[in-house]
Motif scaffolding. Structure first.
Motif, PDB file in Angstrom:
ATOM      1  N   GLY A  44      27.774  39.111  34.905  1.00  0.00           N
ATOM      2  CA  GLY A  44      28.422  40.202  35.637  1.00  0.00           C
ATOM      3  C   GLY A  44      27.426  41.231  36.143  1.00  0.00           C
ATOM      4  O   GLY A  44      27.520  41.685  37.288  1.00  0.00           O
ATOM      5  N   ASP A  53      28.791  37.831  47.087  1.00  0.00           N
ATOM      6  CA  ASP A  53      29.282  36.612  46.452  1.00  0.00           C
ATOM      7  C   ASP A  53      28.623  35.375  47.048  1.00  0.00           C
ATOM      8  O   ASP A  53      28.884  34.261  46.605  1.00  0.00           O
ATOM      9  CB  ASP A  53      30.804  36.503  46.637  1.00  0.00           C
ATOM     10  N   THR A  91      37.823  27.767  28.906  1.00  0.00           N
ATOM     11  CA  THR A  91      37.788  29.222  28.716  1.00  0.00           C
ATOM     12  C   THR A  91      36.463  29.785  29.199  1.00  0.00           C
ATOM     13  O   THR A  91      36.429  30.820  29.881  1.00  0.00           O
ATOM     14  CB  THR A  91      38.022  29.578  27.234  1.00  0.00           C
ATOM     15  N   ALA A  94      36.488  29.898  32.949  1.00  0.00           N
ATOM     16  CA  ALA A  94      37.315  31.001  33.442  1.00  0.00           C
ATOM     17  C   ALA A  94      36.573  32.327  33.319  1.00  0.00           C
ATOM     18  O   ALA A  94      36.590  33.157  34.237  1.00  0.00           O
ATOM     19  CB  ALA A  94      38.635  31.056  32.681  1.00  0.00           C
ATOM     20  N   MET A  95      35.891  32.527  32.206  1.00  0.00           N
ATOM     21  CA  MET A  95      35.137  33.770  31.999  1.00  0.00           C
ATOM     22  C   MET A  95      33.965  33.878  32.976  1.00  0.00           C
ATOM     23  O   MET A  95      33.694  34.951  33.511  1.00  0.00           O
ATOM     24  CB  MET A  95      34.652  33.846  30.554  1.00  0.00           C
ATOM     25  N   LYS A  97      33.817  32.567  35.941  1.00  0.00           N
ATOM     26  CA  LYS A  97      34.411  32.905  37.237  1.00  0.00           C
ATOM     27  C   LYS A  97      34.756  34.389  37.296  1.00  0.00           C
ATOM     28  O   LYS A  97      34.504  35.054  38.312  1.00  0.00           O
ATOM     29  CB  LYS A  97      35.665  32.064  37.497  1.00  0.00           C
ATOM     30  N   GLU A  98      35.327  34.921  36.224  1.00  0.00           N
ATOM     31  CA  GLU A  98      35.695  36.342  36.186  1.00  0.00           C
ATOM     32  C   GLU A  98      34.479  37.252  36.345  1.00  0.00           C
ATOM     33  O   GLU A  98      34.571  38.328  36.935  1.00  0.00           O
ATOM     34  CB  GLU A  98      36.401  36.679  34.860  1.00  0.00           C
ATOM     35  N   MET A  99      33.329  36.811  35.833  1.00  0.00           N
ATOM     36  CA  MET A  99      32.100  37.609  35.933  1.00  0.00           C
ATOM     37  C   MET A  99      31.383  37.422  37.267  1.00  0.00           C
ATOM     38  O   MET A  99      30.389  38.094  37.529  1.00  0.00           O
ATOM     39  CB  MET A  99      31.152  37.245  34.780  1.00  0.00           C
ATOM     40  N   GLY A 100      31.851  36.486  38.083  1.00  0.00           N
ATOM     41  CA  GLY A 100      31.229  36.252  39.373  1.00  0.00           C
ATOM     42  C   GLY A 100      30.244  35.109  39.406  1.00  0.00           C
ATOM     43  O   GLY A 100      29.499  34.952  40.367  1.00  0.00           O
ATOM     44  N   ASN A 128      38.430  22.278  36.937  1.00  0.00           N
ATOM     45  CA  ASN A 128      38.384  23.658  37.409  1.00  0.00           C
ATOM     46  C   ASN A 128      37.650  23.828  38.735  1.00  0.00           C
ATOM     47  O   ASN A 128      37.384  24.953  39.153  1.00  0.00           O
ATOM     48  CB  ASN A 128      37.738  24.542  36.337  1.00  0.00           C
TER      49      ASN A 128
END
Length: 190
Positions: A44, A53, A91, A94-95, A97-100, A128
């Motif tokens: 992140g 991005d 998981t 997903a994390m 991806k959430e952090m970029g 995913n």
């Protein structure tokens, strides 16, 4: 280097050394290379420093001895903890991806030592629609099997990291013939 390589430069952690996470994150402020490698904990921070991005950023996750799970405690402090952070691969993705982050850098694999775990990571990446970067102990002898396993799992994009195994120990230069062999295998598989 950025001009000569047209931005095709990878900013790394120096052999996966998580102590380099901050240097990588700080370089991201100034240098807009095409590829950044990062410890899970600093994805992140690095994405924020990149300010876009558009640049590829991976997240280092490690084998943990349990199929379907990865170790996300890959930072300089967390990697030394007596109780590692082990989470399901889905998981972790997903994390990331959430952090970029754009991909999972699966390191250190030790070649095919954790083949079943690697296959489960590849299957999760396929589910995913996530990029996989297998890393650690990849050489001319195991490259094909690693790539076949990952591609057969359905991973859409693979960025294999092949380092020291194709470096001439005497000169320190990359053996071009080895690169040609690896490229021929890739062309054959895809």
């Amino acid at each position: 280097y950025m001009d000569v390589l047209e931005g095709n430069l990878s900013v790394g952690l120096g052999g996966g050394n998580p102590a380099q996470w901050r240097a990588v994150a700080e370089i991201a402020k100034e240098v807009k290379a095409n590829h950044f490698n990062q410890a899970f904990c600093a994805v992140g921070w690095t994405r924020a420093n990149l300010g876009t991005d558009e640049i590829h950023l991976n997240s280092m996750c490690a084998p943990c001895g349990k199929v379907g799970y990865v170790k996300i405690s890959t930072g300089p402090l967390s990697k030394e903890c007596a109780e590692p952070a082990i989470v399901p691969v889905d998981t972790a993705i997903a994390m990331i991806k959430e952090m970029g982050g754009n991909s999972i850098k699966y390191f250190p694999m030790g070649g095919l030592k954790c083949k079943d775990e690697m296959k489960a990571v590849a299957e999760a990446c396929a589910r995913n629609h996530f990029i996989m970067e297998p890393t650690g102990g990849i050489d001319l002898d195991n490259f094909r099997e690693i790539m076949e396993t990952i591609l057969n799992a359905g991973v859409e994009k693979v960025i294999p990291h092949v380092y020291s195994s194709i470096i001439d120990k005497a000169t320190g230069n990359t053996r071009i013939e080895d690169v040609k062999k690896l490229l021929a295998i890739v062309k054959e598989l895809v």
